[in-house]
Scaffold this motif. Sequence first.
Motif, PDB file in Angstrom:
ATOM      1  N   GLN A 680      14.308  33.883   2.221  1.00 30.89           N
ATOM      2  CA  GLN A 680      14.900  34.926   1.681  1.00 30.89           C
ATOM      3  C   GLN A 680      16.325  35.036   1.334  1.00 30.89           C
ATOM      4  OE1 GLN A 680      11.904  37.350   4.342  1.00 30.89           O
ATOM      5  NE2 GLN A 680      13.068  38.757   2.881  1.00 30.89           N
ATOM      6  N   VAL A 681      17.130  34.176   1.692  1.00 33.64           N
ATOM      7  CA  VAL A 681      18.393  33.848   1.361  1.00 33.64           C
ATOM      8  C   VAL A 681      18.878  32.709   0.537  1.00 33.64           C
ATOM      9  CG1 VAL A 681      20.580  33.444   2.477  1.00 33.64           C
ATOM     10  CG2 VAL A 681      18.925  34.689   3.810  1.00 33.64           C
ATOM     11  N   ALA A 682      19.638  32.559  -0.413  1.00 36.86           N
ATOM     12  CA  ALA A 682      19.949  31.938  -1.448  1.00 36.86           C
ATOM     13  C   ALA A 682      21.535  31.734  -1.577  1.00 36.86           C
ATOM     14  CB  ALA A 682      19.435  32.055  -2.909  1.00 36.86           C
ATOM     15  N   THR A 683      22.216  30.521  -1.242  1.00 39.25           N
ATOM     16  CA  THR A 683      23.632  30.449  -1.319  1.00 39.25           C
ATOM     17  C   THR A 683      23.959  29.416  -2.457  1.00 39.25           C
ATOM     18  OG1 THR A 683      23.766  30.986   0.786  1.00 39.25           O
ATOM     19  CG2 THR A 683      25.728  30.172  -0.003  1.00 39.25           C
ATOM     20  N   TRP A 684      25.094  29.898  -3.105  1.00 44.28           N
ATOM     21  CA  TRP A 684      25.881  28.789  -4.022  1.00 44.28           C
ATOM     22  C   TRP A 684      27.223  28.769  -3.756  1.00 44.28           C
ATOM     23  CZ3 TRP A 684      22.102  32.474  -5.547  1.00 44.28           C
ATOM     24  CH2 TRP A 684      21.104  32.064  -6.123  1.00 44.28           C
ATOM     25  N   GLU A 685      27.836  27.610  -3.944  1.00 42.71           N
ATOM     26  CA  GLU A 685      29.269  27.435  -3.966  1.00 42.71           C
ATOM     27  C   GLU A 685      29.722  27.368  -5.405  1.00 42.71           C
ATOM     28  OE1 GLU A 685      31.197  27.032  -1.132  1.00 42.71           O
ATOM     29  OE2 GLU A 685      29.672  27.195   0.094  1.00 42.71           O
ATOM     30  N   VAL A 686      30.690  28.607  -5.636  1.00 43.92           N
ATOM     31  CA  VAL A 686      31.031  28.480  -6.990  1.00 43.92           C
ATOM     32  C   VAL A 686      32.353  28.159  -7.374  1.00 43.92           C
ATOM     33  CG1 VAL A 686      31.745  30.323  -8.737  1.00 43.92           C
ATOM     34  CG2 VAL A 686      29.935  30.895  -7.015  1.00 43.92           C
ATOM     35  N   PRO A 687      32.326  27.155  -8.326  1.00 42.98           N
ATOM     36  CA  PRO A 687      33.596  26.428  -8.921  1.00 42.98           C
ATOM     37  C   PRO A 687      34.610  27.418  -9.458  1.00 42.98           C
ATOM     38  CG  PRO A 687      31.709  25.129  -9.804  1.00 42.98           C
ATOM     39  CD  PRO A 687      31.257  26.407  -9.178  1.00 42.98           C
ATOM     40  N   ALA A 688      35.840  27.338  -9.486  1.00 42.11           N
ATOM     41  CA  ALA A 688      36.810  28.314  -9.863  1.00 42.11           C
ATOM     42  C   ALA A 688      37.101  27.976 -11.346  1.00 42.11           C
ATOM     43  CB  ALA A 688      38.178  28.112  -8.836  1.00 42.11           C
ATOM     44  N   ASP A 689      36.052  28.098 -12.038  1.00 43.49           N
ATOM     45  CA  ASP A 689      36.163  27.858 -13.485  1.00 43.49           C
ATOM     46  C   ASP A 689      35.155  29.020 -14.140  1.00 43.49           C
ATOM     47  OD1 ASP A 689      36.075  27.047 -15.994  1.00 43.49           O
ATOM     48  OD2 ASP A 689      35.330  25.125 -15.767  1.00 43.49           O
ATOM     49  N   PRO A 690      35.868  29.944 -15.062  1.00 41.61           N
ATOM     50  CA  PRO A 690      35.163  31.133 -15.590  1.00 41.61           C
ATOM     51  C   PRO A 690      33.959  30.533 -16.534  1.00 41.61           C
ATOM     52  CG  PRO A 690      37.394  31.625 -15.715  1.00 41.61           C
ATOM     53  CD  PRO A 690      37.408  30.214 -15.189  1.00 41.61           C
ATOM     54  N   ALA A 691      34.188  29.254 -16.855  1.00 45.10           N
ATOM     55  CA  ALA A 691      33.150  28.842 -17.915  1.00 45.10           C
ATOM     56  C   ALA A 691      31.750  28.453 -17.277  1.00 45.10           C
ATOM     57  CB  ALA A 691      33.864  27.440 -18.612  1.00 45.10           C
ATOM     58  N   LEU A 692      31.943  28.328 -15.801  1.00 50.58           N
ATOM     59  CA  LEU A 692      30.610  28.168 -15.231  1.00 50.58           C
ATOM     60  C   LEU A 692      29.953  29.328 -14.684  1.00 50.58           C
ATOM     61  CD1 LEU A 692      32.153  24.937 -13.069  1.00 50.58           C
ATOM     62  CD2 LEU A 692      30.606  25.014 -15.417  1.00 50.58           C
ATOM     63  N   VAL A 693      30.456  30.538 -15.077  1.00 46.66           N
ATOM     64  CA  VAL A 693      29.597  31.668 -14.548  1.00 46.66           C
ATOM     65  C   VAL A 693      28.220  31.954 -15.173  1.00 46.66           C
ATOM     66  CG1 VAL A 693      29.696  34.291 -14.513  1.00 46.66           C
ATOM     67  CG2 VAL A 693      31.735  32.979 -14.295  1.00 46.66           C
ATOM     68  N   GLY A 694      27.983  31.365 -16.445  1.00 47.19           N
ATOM     69  CA  GLY A 694      26.971  31.434 -17.163  1.00 47.19           C
ATOM     70  C   GLY A 694      25.755  30.584 -16.295  1.00 47.19           C
ATOM     71  N   PRO A 695      26.224  29.241 -16.127  1.00 47.71           N
ATOM     72  CA  PRO A 695      25.065  28.353 -15.162  1.00 47.71           C
ATOM     73  C   PRO A 695      24.803  29.167 -13.972  1.00 47.71           C
ATOM     74  CG  PRO A 695      26.772  27.068 -16.256  1.00 47.71           C
ATOM     75  CD  PRO A 695      27.285  28.557 -16.375  1.00 47.71           C
ATOM     76  N   ILE A 696      25.790  29.849 -13.412  1.00 47.58           N
ATOM     77  CA  ILE A 696      25.493  30.554 -12.033  1.00 47.58           C
ATOM     78  C   ILE A 696      24.521  31.492 -12.228  1.00 47.58           C
ATOM     79  CG2 ILE A 696      26.298  31.935 -10.274  1.00 47.58           C
ATOM     80  CD1 ILE A 696      27.074  29.071  -9.788  1.00 47.58           C
ATOM     81  N   ARG A 697      24.643  32.198 -13.638  1.00 52.57           N
ATOM     82  CA  ARG A 697      23.703  33.498 -13.792  1.00 52.57           C
ATOM     83  C   ARG A 697      22.296  32.920 -13.872  1.00 52.57           C
ATOM     84  NH1 ARG A 697      27.688  35.511 -17.265  1.00 52.57           N
ATOM     85  NH2 ARG A 697      26.369  34.909 -19.192  1.00 52.57           N
ATOM     86  N   LYS A 698      22.292  31.707 -14.538  1.00 51.44           N
ATOM     87  CA  LYS A 698      20.711  31.127 -14.799  1.00 51.44           C
ATOM     88  C   LYS A 698      20.152  30.896 -13.345  1.00 51.44           C
ATOM     89  CE  LYS A 698      21.708  29.512 -19.479  1.00 51.44           C
ATOM     90  NZ  LYS A 698      21.805  28.285 -20.265  1.00 51.44           N
TER      91      LYS A 698
END
Length: 821
Positions: A680-698
């Motif tokens: 019930q927990v999901a975690t992602w490390e987010v790169p510091a690149d605004p262009a990669l926000v879209g893949p994170i949303r998917k």
Amino acid sequence: MRSHSETSGDGPDYPFDETPTARAVVDGDGIVVEWNEGARRLLGHAPADVVGRPAARLLAPDSGTLRRPTADNRWIGTLALRHQDGRTLRVWILAHRRRPELGNRSDWLVVTPLENSTLVTEDDSLSATFLDQSPCATAIFDERLRLRRVNAVMAESMGLPEEHIRGLRISEIGGRPQNEELEGHMLRVLLTGRREDVQTYLGTAPQGRAQAWLARMAPLTDAEGRVRGISLSAHDFTEQYLARERLQLVNEASIRIGSTLDVTRTAQELADVCVPSLADFVSVDLVDPPDRGGEPHNGPVLAPVSLRRAAHRSVNPGDPESVVKLGELDVYPAGSPQADSLVAGRPIVAADAATTLSEWLDWDPVRADRVREHGVHSTMSVPVQARGATLGVAVFTRFRRPDPFTADDVLLAEEVTARAAVCIDNARRFSRERETAIALQRSLLPRSLPRTAAVEAASRYLPAARAGVGGDWFDVIPLSGMRVAMVVGDVVGHGLQASATMGRLRTAVRTLADIDLAPDELLTHLDDLVVRLSAEAGSEGTTGEVGATCLYAVYDPVTRRCTLARAGHPPPVMLPPGGPPQEIDVPSGPPLGLGGLPFESTELRLAEGTVLALYTDGLVESRDRDLDESRALLSRALARTSGSLDETCHDILQSLLPPAGASDDVALLLARTKGLPTSQVATWEVPADPALVGPIRKQVVQQLDVWDVSEAAFTTELVVSELVTNAIRYGERPIRLRLIHNASTLIVEVSDSSHTAPHLRRAKTFDEGGRGLLLVAQLTQRWGSRHTTEGKTIWAELVFGEDGQDGGEGGNSAVGEDGEH
């Protein structure tokens, strides 16, 4: 030979001939139970012919009707008795109850002298001429301790003519136990030849008032120095005795009355103190407490008066004189001693209850029967008043004591009642304040504990049994990220001030918990608040400083970690699943209010299903056992935990608290930890690149599909875009996104290494950015930020389903461009 009564242990060990006195004992039913040799000599009946049979059979047919006994339980007169051979003998009889306190159930001792005509001679050396001239009450007893002479003063004090009582022993003359004791002293003087002084009651004054005497006994010797008799001189010291008794009663009243702050108990103490030293029966009736915490009645009292019986006490077991039961309400009309004394506002004495109170007794036939049955002859009604308020009335009654109430008795009753009135008023004020404080306390405590995904909780709060309500409190506070805070605290002192302070501290804890402070940091801020409260209390002129203890714990169901800190508070106890209870070692920390001292926290991992017990010191501190024993009892009670935490709370209180209640407030909070599964927990490390926000949303949408909560996908995408974009633009690496799902709740958390907190601002009409956090606030149930050791976490909570959001309409994929810090 010995008499039957003395061989049965009824008097001192008397070594002389008993036959000069004819004596018999008749029980309360009129049956002869003892018959001595002197009685056989007088009437010819053998003991076997008389004992066990009605005494009335010994009366001759012309004996007439017997008079009632006098007030001092004595009967004197001449009776026509039936001799064994059929003759009628007219005999002077002296009879008295051997145990007056038993009333009609007491035995009667019946005596008459047989040899009084031979005891006095013209040259009797024991009867000096000065005897009749002596101002002291004096009596002469021979070597058999039988009366030979009394002077006029002694005869008057006894109330008996000398010619009838010559030849009797002093124990036969009077029925008081003191007379038998006095005879024992006389026997010792006779055998040792040494003088003795004894204080006792020897008789009754002509007015019916009991008298106290100092009896001085001296041996009388002949020319050869042999002891031939006893001289007994009695000196009346009734006034000194009564004064001493009054002082003793006042002293006893000051010690015994008001031992507790309980109205009924205090009223009972007043009755107990005055029986039998002042009255034979005492009743205390009080006005019902005013409604809604008002003051007692302080205006004029009008009849009829409604009073509730608070206490009564009698010299007789079971209080048979009482018409009203304890706790019953009764109405007293005009003419009753209760109403009349309250209307007049002063004590009222009825010297003759049968005539003075006739109008009232005619109105109340039940009371009239009791007055006649018990022989009530004098009553005294004293108002119970304190601080100008009328609280009730105390009625003092005499029926066993023959003397009526005197002016000194009235003064004594007034003083004792006035002491009790102040104590009763104090108890009422305490009860009123206690009820108000309890109401305030309960209104400030949580009515129910919140349901959380982190813990299952149960609680108990019990006010002190006698000391008054204190400042104990507990709380369970939901925090961000499915976490929960648990707090238990204790304000020093009792009463309204402590309850009010408790409310302020509880509110402060909730406010500080809402900004997600660490436990040790929260206690530091709370300590500053208590210091300020103490300063304010001092400036207001109140006594004492404000102080408190507190235990604060935060549990995270995702990591199963619990962080605790305490400020002078008892450490918690935990019960791991399948393990023994153990005390958690939390640094103690100083109590709140000292100021400037640090607090430390401890962190530990808890297995799912661990039970935590947080409590205040009233649970474990007891006068009957030491602290270690109490903590051992707590651990054993916790180890018996059942499936229900409510039952465990009840078991703990039953095991540790006395039946009469605790001496201090008790707050108890039990919490059983839950764990959130990793699924019930999901975690992602987010790169510091605004262009990669879209893949994170998917990836977020895919995870929502896995959790079967796709209805929240649209809103969640918008929130993730805003928070992640803000973290990339204004935060510091590393950046992490975490989703937590439970039931109908979804939490979005974005963490970074920056300690700068975000703030919400309103963008102008033509601004290109500045609307991100405002949009998050509108789309989510709650949102906020918390500081961590690594930086900060921005979080938002979405609730979906029937009562939550379902994604809604609108939104802008470019909204992630205008977040702000």
